[in-house]
Design an enzyme around this catalytic site. Structure first.
Site, short mmCIF file in Angstrom:
data_model
loop_
_atom_site.label_atom_id
_atom_site.label_comp_id
_atom_site.label_asym_id
_atom_site.label_seq_id
_atom_site.Cartn_x
_atom_site.Cartn_y
_atom_site.Cartn_z
N SER A 162 0.92 -1.15 -0.08
CA SER A 162 0.18 -0.09 -0.02
C SER A 162 0.80 1.46 0.07
CB SER A 162 -0.75 -0.01 1.35
OG SER A 162 -1.38 1.23 1.61
N TYR B 123 -2.15 -0.13 10.51
CA TYR B 123 -2.16 -0.71 9.29
C TYR B 123 -0.57 -0.30 8.51
CZ TYR B 123 -3.62 -0.88 4.14
OH TYR B 123 -3.63 -1.51 2.74
N1 LIG Z 1 -8.50 -0.73 -1.53
C1 LIG Z 1 -7.62 -0.24 -1.19
O1 LIG Z 1 -7.69 1.33 -1.47
C2 LIG Z 1 -6.15 -0.70 -1.14
C3 LIG Z 1 -5.08 0.44 -1.40
C4 LIG Z 1 -3.81 -0.31 -1.15
C5 LIG Z 1 -3.80 -1.51 -0.80
N2 LIG Z 1 -4.78 -2.44 -0.49
C6 LIG Z 1 -4.48 -3.64 -0.10
O2 LIG Z 1 -4.90 -4.59 -1.08
C7 LIG Z 1 -5.27 -5.84 -0.33
C8 LIG Z 1 -6.74 -6.01 -0.94
O3 LIG Z 1 -7.54 -5.04 -0.41
P1 LIG Z 1 -9.11 -4.92 -1.06
O4 LIG Z 1 -9.28 -3.20 -1.14
O5 LIG Z 1 -9.27 -5.92 -1.95
O6 LIG Z 1 -9.92 -5.68 0.32
P2 LIG Z 1 -11.22 -6.15 0.49
O7 LIG Z 1 -12.17 -6.00 -0.65
O8 LIG Z 1 -11.86 -5.82 1.83
O9 LIG Z 1 -11.14 -7.67 0.40
C9 LIG Z 1 -10.04 -8.18 1.55
C10 LIG Z 1 -9.73 -9.71 1.20
O10 LIG Z 1 -9.10 -10.07 2.25
C11 LIG Z 1 -9.78 -11.29 2.86
N3 LIG Z 1 -9.36 -11.33 4.37
C12 LIG Z 1 -9.79 -10.48 5.28
N4 LIG Z 1 -9.67 -11.14 6.47
C13 LIG Z 1 -9.29 -12.13 6.13
C14 LIG Z 1 -8.90 -13.57 6.97
N5 LIG Z 1 -8.89 -13.46 8.19
N6 LIG Z 1 -8.75 -14.94 6.58
C15 LIG Z 1 -8.67 -15.01 5.06
N7 LIG Z 1 -8.94 -13.81 4.20
C16 LIG Z 1 -9.32 -12.90 4.88
C17 LIG Z 1 -11.10 -11.03 2.51
O11 LIG Z 1 -11.80 -12.40 2.51
P3 LIG Z 1 -13.26 -12.61 3.06
O12 LIG Z 1 -14.01 -12.38 1.92
O13 LIG Z 1 -13.16 -14.04 3.49
O14 LIG Z 1 -13.56 -11.48 4.05
C18 LIG Z 1 -11.29 -10.70 1.10
O15 LIG Z 1 -11.12 -11.51 0.14
C19 LIG Z 1 -4.90 -5.54 1.04
O16 LIG Z 1 -3.72 -6.02 1.08
C20 LIG Z 1 -4.95 -3.98 1.06
O17 LIG Z 1 -4.23 -3.81 2.29
C21 LIG Z 1 -5.95 -1.87 -0.67
#
Ligand SMILES: NC(=O)c1ccc[n+]([C@@H]2O[C@H](COP(=O)([O-])OP(=O)(O)OC[C@H]3O[C@@H](n4cnc5c(N)ncnc54)[C@H](OP(=O)(O)O)[C@@H]3O)[C@@H](O)[C@H]2O)c1
Length: 229
Positions: free
Chosen positions: A130, A143
């Site tokens: 991130s 985070y």
């Molecule tokens: N969105 C942003 O703006 C952004 C920006 C920079 C970096 N990121 C990074 O990108 C990555 C993906 O983020 P996203 O935006 O796609 O998030 P998201 O839509 O909230 O999805 C999160 C994913 O993580 C899984 N997860 C959460 N807790 C878990 C657990 N205890 N065990 C197994 N799986 C778990 C969820 O599975 P479930 O469906 O089972 O909950 C879901 O598939 C993360 O590492 C985040 O830090 C995101």
């Protein structure tokens, strides 16, 4: 006929992880990591060769069960992650533990378990980091600390696996239009405007670009910022 390469993507039930699974689907057989088995099954159904690999990253026994039996792996993509927006003065030990457990410790353990399988194919590890893993902001303490740790983890893994040929890529997306960003905007008291953010598919395209790099090139870090266009 050579077997299709295999990719394991965590967080594949939605958001960036689901988009990465879709982007890799034309060339890879996919193992879809996540907790929500129905959501994983829906993602798998839409892809040519994919199967759910249920795991809860807060439960190391479940991580071990998921990794057992995988003896060849071409790509391991760590996309699962959690965030909580709060000032440090309001960040509880429970939030610190959960954030570090999912964003760092589970990543380290799953990778450790799968290193023999990755070495068997001279594979690649992709870590979705991130902007907060480089430039932390107020309200993002646990985070940002977890993503700094993830960056250090990736750098050490890359150095230690240089001799085996495993390539390790850290990806640093800015704000991306997913459930996580919707929750972040709610915590910030702002509107969620998807067009202002990166699309998950654009982050997935960057991962695909790294994966397709010819074997003489090791893309170590990729940074993406939204243009708002
Ligand atoms: N969105 C942003 O703006 C952004 C920006 C920079 C970096 N990121 C990074 O990108 C990555 C993906 O983020 P996203 O935006 O796609 O998030 P998201 O839509 O909230 O999805 C999160 C994913 O993580 C899984 N997860 C959460 N807790 C878990 C657990 N205890 N065990 C197994 N799986 C778990 C969820 O599975 P479930 O469906 O089972 O909950 C879901 O598939 C993360 O590492 C985040 O830090 C995101």
């Amino acid at each position: 006929m050579t077997a299709q390469p295999v990719a394991l993507v965590t967080g594949a039930s939605r958001g960036i992880g689901a988009a990465i699974a879709e982007a890799l689907a034309p060339t890879h057989r996919l193992l879809l990591g996540g907790r929500d088995e129905q959501a994983l099954a829906r993602v798998a159904e839409a892809l040519p060769a994919a199967e759910p690999l249920p795991m809860d990253l807060t439960d190391l026994a479940s991580v071990h069960a998921a990794a057992s039996g995988i003896d060849r792996l071409d790509m391991l993509v760590h996309s699962a992650g959690v965030t909580t927006i709060a000032p440090l003065s309001d960040t509880s030990v429970e939030v610190w533990r959960r954030t570090l457990d999912i964003n760092v410790i589970a990543v380290a353990e799953l990778t450790r378990l799968l290193l023999p399988a990755l070495r068997a194919t001279t594979g690649q590890v992709v870590l979705i980091n991130s902007g907060q893993g480089v430039r932390p902001s107020a309200g993002w303490g646990a985070y940002a600390a977890s993503k700094f740790a993830l960056r250090a983890y990736a750098d050490v893994l890359r150095a230690e696996e240089e001799a085996t040929g495993i390539r390790v890529v850290s990806v640093f997306p800015g704000r991306t239009a997913t459930d996580m960003q919707r929750e972040v905007r709610a915590a910030e008291g702002g509107e969620f405007i998807p067009d202002d953010y990166l699309r998950p598919e654009s982050v997935a395209d960057a991962v695909r670009f790294a994966v397709e790099a010819p074997s003489d090139a090791h893309l170590t870090e990729l940074t993406l910022r939204p243009t708002g266009r």
